[in-house]
Write an enzyme that holds these catalytic residues in place. Structure first.
Site, PDB file in Angstrom:
ATOM      1  N   ASN A  35       0.834  -1.207   0.000  1.00  0.00           N
ATOM      2  CA  ASN A  35       0.000   0.000   0.000  1.00  0.00           C
ATOM      3  C   ASN A  35       0.869   1.257   0.000  1.00  0.00           C
ATOM      4  OD1 ASN A  35      -2.452   1.260  -0.070  1.00  0.00           O
ATOM      5  ND2 ASN A  35      -2.788   1.181   2.151  1.00  0.00           N
ATOM      6  N   PHE A  80       3.958   0.898  11.790  1.00  0.00           N
ATOM      7  CA  PHE A  80       2.822   1.463  11.050  1.00  0.00           C
ATOM      8  C   PHE A  80       2.221   0.457  10.070  1.00  0.00           C
ATOM      9  CE2 PHE A  80       5.742   4.936  11.944  1.00  0.00           C
ATOM     10  CZ  PHE A  80       4.914   5.953  12.385  1.00  0.00           C
ATOM     11  N   SER A 124      -5.521   3.384  16.896  1.00  0.00           N
ATOM     12  CA  SER A 124      -6.537   4.231  16.277  1.00  0.00           C
ATOM     13  C   SER A 124      -7.661   4.495  17.261  1.00  0.00           C
ATOM     14  CB  SER A 124      -7.099   3.493  15.059  1.00  0.00           C
ATOM     15  OG  SER A 124      -8.294   4.092  14.621  1.00  0.00           O
ATOM     16  N   THR A 126     -10.459   4.129  16.560  1.00  0.00           N
ATOM     17  CA  THR A 126     -11.457   3.102  16.271  1.00  0.00           C
ATOM     18  C   THR A 126     -11.599   2.130  17.441  1.00  0.00           C
ATOM     19  OG1 THR A 126     -12.232   1.608  14.541  1.00  0.00           O
ATOM     20  CG2 THR A 126      -9.923   1.446  15.092  1.00  0.00           C
ATOM     21  N   TYR A 148     -11.244  -4.341  10.866  1.00  0.00           N
ATOM     22  CA  TYR A 148     -10.072  -3.467  10.970  1.00  0.00           C
ATOM     23  C   TYR A 148      -9.884  -3.017  12.424  1.00  0.00           C
ATOM     24  CZ  TYR A 148      -7.736   1.039  11.206  1.00  0.00           C
ATOM     25  OH  TYR A 148      -6.937   2.075  11.596  1.00  0.00           O
ATOM     26  N   LYS A 152      -6.729  -3.594  15.469  1.00  0.00           N
ATOM     27  CA  LYS A 152      -6.025  -2.592  16.282  1.00  0.00           C
ATOM     28  C   LYS A 152      -6.172  -2.917  17.768  1.00  0.00           C
ATOM     29  CE  LYS A 152      -4.208  -0.174  13.080  1.00  0.00           C
ATOM     30  NZ  LYS A 152      -2.751  -0.133  12.936  1.00  0.00           N
ATOM     31  N   TYR A 176      -4.667   7.345  17.081  1.00  0.00           N
ATOM     32  CA  TYR A 176      -4.870   8.488  16.183  1.00  0.00           C
ATOM     33  C   TYR A 176      -6.349   8.766  16.008  1.00  0.00           C
ATOM     34  CZ  TYR A 176      -0.450   6.550  14.216  1.00  0.00           C
ATOM     35  OH  TYR A 176       0.792   6.008  14.008  1.00  0.00           O
ATOM     36  N   ASN A 198     -11.945   7.898   2.888  1.00  0.00           N
ATOM     37  CA  ASN A 198     -11.894   8.934   3.928  1.00  0.00           C
ATOM     38  C   ASN A 198     -12.233  10.305   3.346  1.00  0.00           C
ATOM     39  OD1 ASN A 198      -9.259   7.021   5.166  1.00  0.00           O
ATOM     40  ND2 ASN A 198     -11.127   7.367   6.312  1.00  0.00           N
ATOM     41  N   ARG A 291     -23.712   6.835   6.433  1.00  0.00           N
ATOM     42  CA  ARG A 291     -22.917   5.634   6.148  1.00  0.00           C
ATOM     43  C   ARG A 291     -23.071   4.694   7.349  1.00  0.00           C
ATOM     44  NH1 ARG A 291     -16.540   6.435   5.065  1.00  0.00           N
ATOM     45  NH2 ARG A 291     -16.605   7.098   7.243  1.00  0.00           N
ATOM     46  N   PRO A 292     -23.442   3.431   7.122  1.00  0.00           N
ATOM     47  CA  PRO A 292     -23.635   2.531   8.271  1.00  0.00           C
ATOM     48  C   PRO A 292     -22.369   2.463   9.124  1.00  0.00           C
ATOM     49  CG  PRO A 292     -24.330   1.470   6.221  1.00  0.00           C
ATOM     50  CD  PRO A 292     -23.668   2.758   5.836  1.00  0.00           C
ATOM     51  N   GLY A 293     -22.552   2.471  10.417  1.00  0.00           N
ATOM     52  CA  GLY A 293     -21.406   2.319  11.319  1.00  0.00           C
ATOM     53  C   GLY A 293     -20.766   3.635  11.713  1.00  0.00           C
TER      54      GLY A 293
HETATM   55  C1  UD1 Z   1     -12.719   6.055   9.371  1.00  0.00           C
HETATM   56  C2  UD1 Z   1     -12.960   4.684   9.921  1.00  0.00           C
HETATM   57  C3  UD1 Z   1     -12.038   4.484  11.117  1.00  0.00           C
HETATM   58  C4  UD1 Z   1     -10.598   4.700  10.695  1.00  0.00           C
HETATM   59  C5  UD1 Z   1     -10.451   6.089  10.090  1.00  0.00           C
HETATM   60  C6  UD1 Z   1      -9.051   6.364   9.574  1.00  0.00           C
HETATM   61  C7  UD1 Z   1     -15.286   4.120   9.366  1.00  0.00           C
HETATM   62  C8  UD1 Z   1     -16.662   3.875   9.907  1.00  0.00           C
HETATM   63  N1  UD1 Z   1     -14.369   4.510  10.272  1.00  0.00           N
HETATM   64  O1  UD1 Z   1     -13.042   6.987  10.382  1.00  0.00           O
HETATM   65  O2  UD1 Z   1     -12.214   3.183  11.648  1.00  0.00           O
HETATM   66  O3  UD1 Z   1      -9.749   4.571  11.817  1.00  0.00           O
HETATM   67  O4  UD1 Z   1     -11.375   6.220   9.007  1.00  0.00           O
HETATM   68  O5  UD1 Z   1      -8.776   5.697   8.378  1.00  0.00           O
HETATM   69  O6  UD1 Z   1     -15.039   3.965   8.173  1.00  0.00           O
HETATM   70  N2  UD1 Z   1     -17.638  11.364   5.055  1.00  0.00           N
HETATM   71  C9  UD1 Z   1     -18.487  11.868   4.088  1.00  0.00           C
HETATM   72  N3  UD1 Z   1     -18.227  11.571   2.773  1.00  0.00           N
HETATM   73  C10 UD1 Z   1     -17.168  10.801   2.387  1.00  0.00           C
HETATM   74  C11 UD1 Z   1     -16.286  10.301   3.382  1.00  0.00           C
HETATM   75  C12 UD1 Z   1     -16.555  10.595   4.711  1.00  0.00           C
HETATM   76  O7  UD1 Z   1     -19.458  12.554   4.393  1.00  0.00           O
HETATM   77  O8  UD1 Z   1     -17.008  10.561   1.166  1.00  0.00           O
HETATM   78  C13 UD1 Z   1     -17.869  11.729   6.475  1.00  0.00           C
HETATM   79  C14 UD1 Z   1     -18.092  10.535   7.399  1.00  0.00           C
HETATM   80  O9  UD1 Z   1     -19.455  10.192   7.438  1.00  0.00           O
HETATM   81  C15 UD1 Z   1     -17.551  11.094   8.725  1.00  0.00           C
HETATM   82  C16 UD1 Z   1     -16.430  12.036   8.305  1.00  0.00           C
HETATM   83  O10 UD1 Z   1     -16.697  12.361   6.934  1.00  0.00           O
HETATM   84  O11 UD1 Z   1     -18.548  11.866   9.374  1.00  0.00           O
HETATM   85  C17 UD1 Z   1     -15.045  11.425   8.388  1.00  0.00           C
HETATM   86  O12 UD1 Z   1     -15.039  10.192   7.689  1.00  0.00           O
HETATM   87  P1  UD1 Z   1     -13.690   9.368   7.442  1.00  0.00           P
HETATM   88  O13 UD1 Z   1     -12.654  10.251   6.873  1.00  0.00           O
HETATM   89  O14 UD1 Z   1     -14.041   8.141   6.670  1.00  0.00           O
HETATM   90  O15 UD1 Z   1     -13.184   8.996   8.910  1.00  0.00           O
HETATM   91  P2  UD1 Z   1     -13.952   8.221  10.102  1.00  0.00           P
HETATM   92  O16 UD1 Z   1     -15.298   7.737   9.702  1.00  0.00           O
HETATM   93  O17 UD1 Z   1     -13.893   9.091  11.307  1.00  0.00           O
END
Ligand code: UD1
Length: 349
Positions: A35, A80, A124, A126, A148, A152, A176, A198, A291-293
């Site tokens: 990666n 890492f 994390s 998480t 995932y 951790k 983090y 993300n 998004r679920p979860g």
């Molecule tokens: C996600 C992971 C987490 C991981 C972290 C770092 C999930 C549920 N959690 O955290 O386990 O440690 O990434 O890699 O996937 N969002 C949008 N549109 C997008 C992408 C994200 O609206 O296209 C929103 C999400 O709903 C959230 C926020 O942006 O409210 C941040 O999302 P994201 O960057 O994926 O991080 P986490 O969900 O906090």
């Protein structure tokens, strides 16, 4: 100190290598390449201005790992090396267990054989699952939301058991929150494979024109503007925390577990607007289903890191967006964008 950085060619690992070199430490990278791009290391060497040996090693390859520990005498290991996409981990959990957990076990065994007893582990937020209250302190309940997250949490527990069994082993678990941004040079940054999952890399790709619009997951959360709130932290602040934790572990001769975040909650729309200001570009978005979860609001209480390490995040959201945008605009296709030095020479006509 001479430090082995496992996963040192990845996003957070590469920034931490620079922070280590900046504080006078020697770095040796082990990275499987699954990666990370082969373009990272030459760029890292250029920024570091010192030799950075790199070994292509998968931690599960015990022969290669043993050879690495036989070649160098390491004072500590920063770990890492892990797969980190939540959705992907739900589709192929065994690959995540094997890479992240078996890889960690093999690394701990190699460290034990070589008598290396200091580890800084990339954990994390998480591990808190959906936190019962925010800001989240390190003594909050731990739980698992997906494979995932399980890797951790299990890795933290394995490391904890090793510390109990070996009174001389010291570990720093760094939890983090949401790392974003890039080195101020714009030369290294985050380059996700395929469609980003993300938020920040997705915003970057929309701003640069590679994707049409951002889908905002949920506009009806119990938050000030209805969108999800997170604790975004500049990767350069995060990288510095690793060196602080390592040096603390040596100086104070103890293990630690700390949150790394700014302590400030930022909504999806706050980040979109900050990014628009920093880049001068529009980021079209559409509010879609949750998004679920996903939790409504997750941000850190980072006071323990300050108390123990004297560490505090310095960069605000504007700086995170500015640096993310510099990286993205200088490298619209991530590491697939060649710099002038990297471009193949066309010769003279
Ligand atoms: C996600 C992971 C987490 C991981 C972290 C770092 C999930 C549920 N959690 O955290 O386990 O440690 O990434 O890699 O996937 N969002 C949008 N549109 C997008 C992408 C994200 O609206 O296209 C929103 C999400 O709903 C959230 C926020 O942006 O409210 C941040 O999302 P994201 O960057 O994926 O991080 P986490 O969900 O906090």
């Amino acid at each position: 100190m001479r430090i082995l950085v496992c996963g040192g060619a990845g996003y957070i690992g590469s920034h931490t290598c620079l922070a280590l070199v900046g504080r006078g430490h020697q770095v040796v990278i082990a990275d499987s390449g699954v990666n990370s791009s082969p373009r990272v290391v030459p760029r890292l060497r250029r920024l570091a201005g010192v030799p950075v040996p790199v070994h292509r090693v998968d931690l599960r390859d015990r022969v290669a790992l043993t050879a690495l520990f036989a070649t160098y005498r390491f004072d500590a290991v920063l770990h890492f090396a892990a797969l980190k996409a939540v959705g992907d981990s739900c589709r192929r959990p065994l690959e995540y267990f094997d890479n992240n957990i078996s890889g960690t076990i093999a690394l701990l065994q190699a460290m034990q054989c070589a008598g290396v007893r200091r580890l800084v582990f990339s954990s994390s937020a998480t591990v808190y699952g959906e936190p019962a209250q925010v800001p989240v302190r390190e003594d909050a309940g731990l739980s698992v939301m997906n494979p995932y997250g399980r890797t951790k949490l299990v890795a933290e527990q394995l490391i904890g058991d090793l510390c109990t069994s070996d009174p001389d082993f010291r570990a720093a678990n760094l939890r983090y929150f949401n790392p974003v941004g890039a080195h101020a040079s714009g030369v290294i940054g985050e380059d996700p494979c395929g469609e980003p999952t993300n938020l920040m890399p997705y915003i970057c790709q929309v701003a640069v024109g590679a994707r049409e619009k951002l889908r905002v997951f949920g506009g009806d959360y119990p938050t000030p503007d209805g969108t999800g709130v997170r604790d975004y932290i500049h990767v350069v602040d995060l990288a510095r925390a690793h060196v602080d934790a390592l040096e603390f572990m040596v100086r104070a001769d103890r293990s630690l577990t700390v949150n790394l975040g700014t302590g400030r909650g930022v909504s999806v729309l706050d980040l979109v607007h900050a990014f628009e200001r920093a880049s001068g570009r529009r980021v079209p978005y559409e509010i879609v289903e949750r998004r679920p979860g996903d939790a409504a609001s997750v941000y850190a209480d980072p006071s323990l890191a300050h108390e123990l390490l004297g560490w505090r995040a310095e960069f605000d959201v504007d700086a995170m967006c500015r640096d993310a945008w510099r990286w993205q605009s200088m490298n619209p296709e991530g590491y697939r964008t060649a710099t002038r030095r990297e471009a193949p020479s066309r010769g003279r006509r």
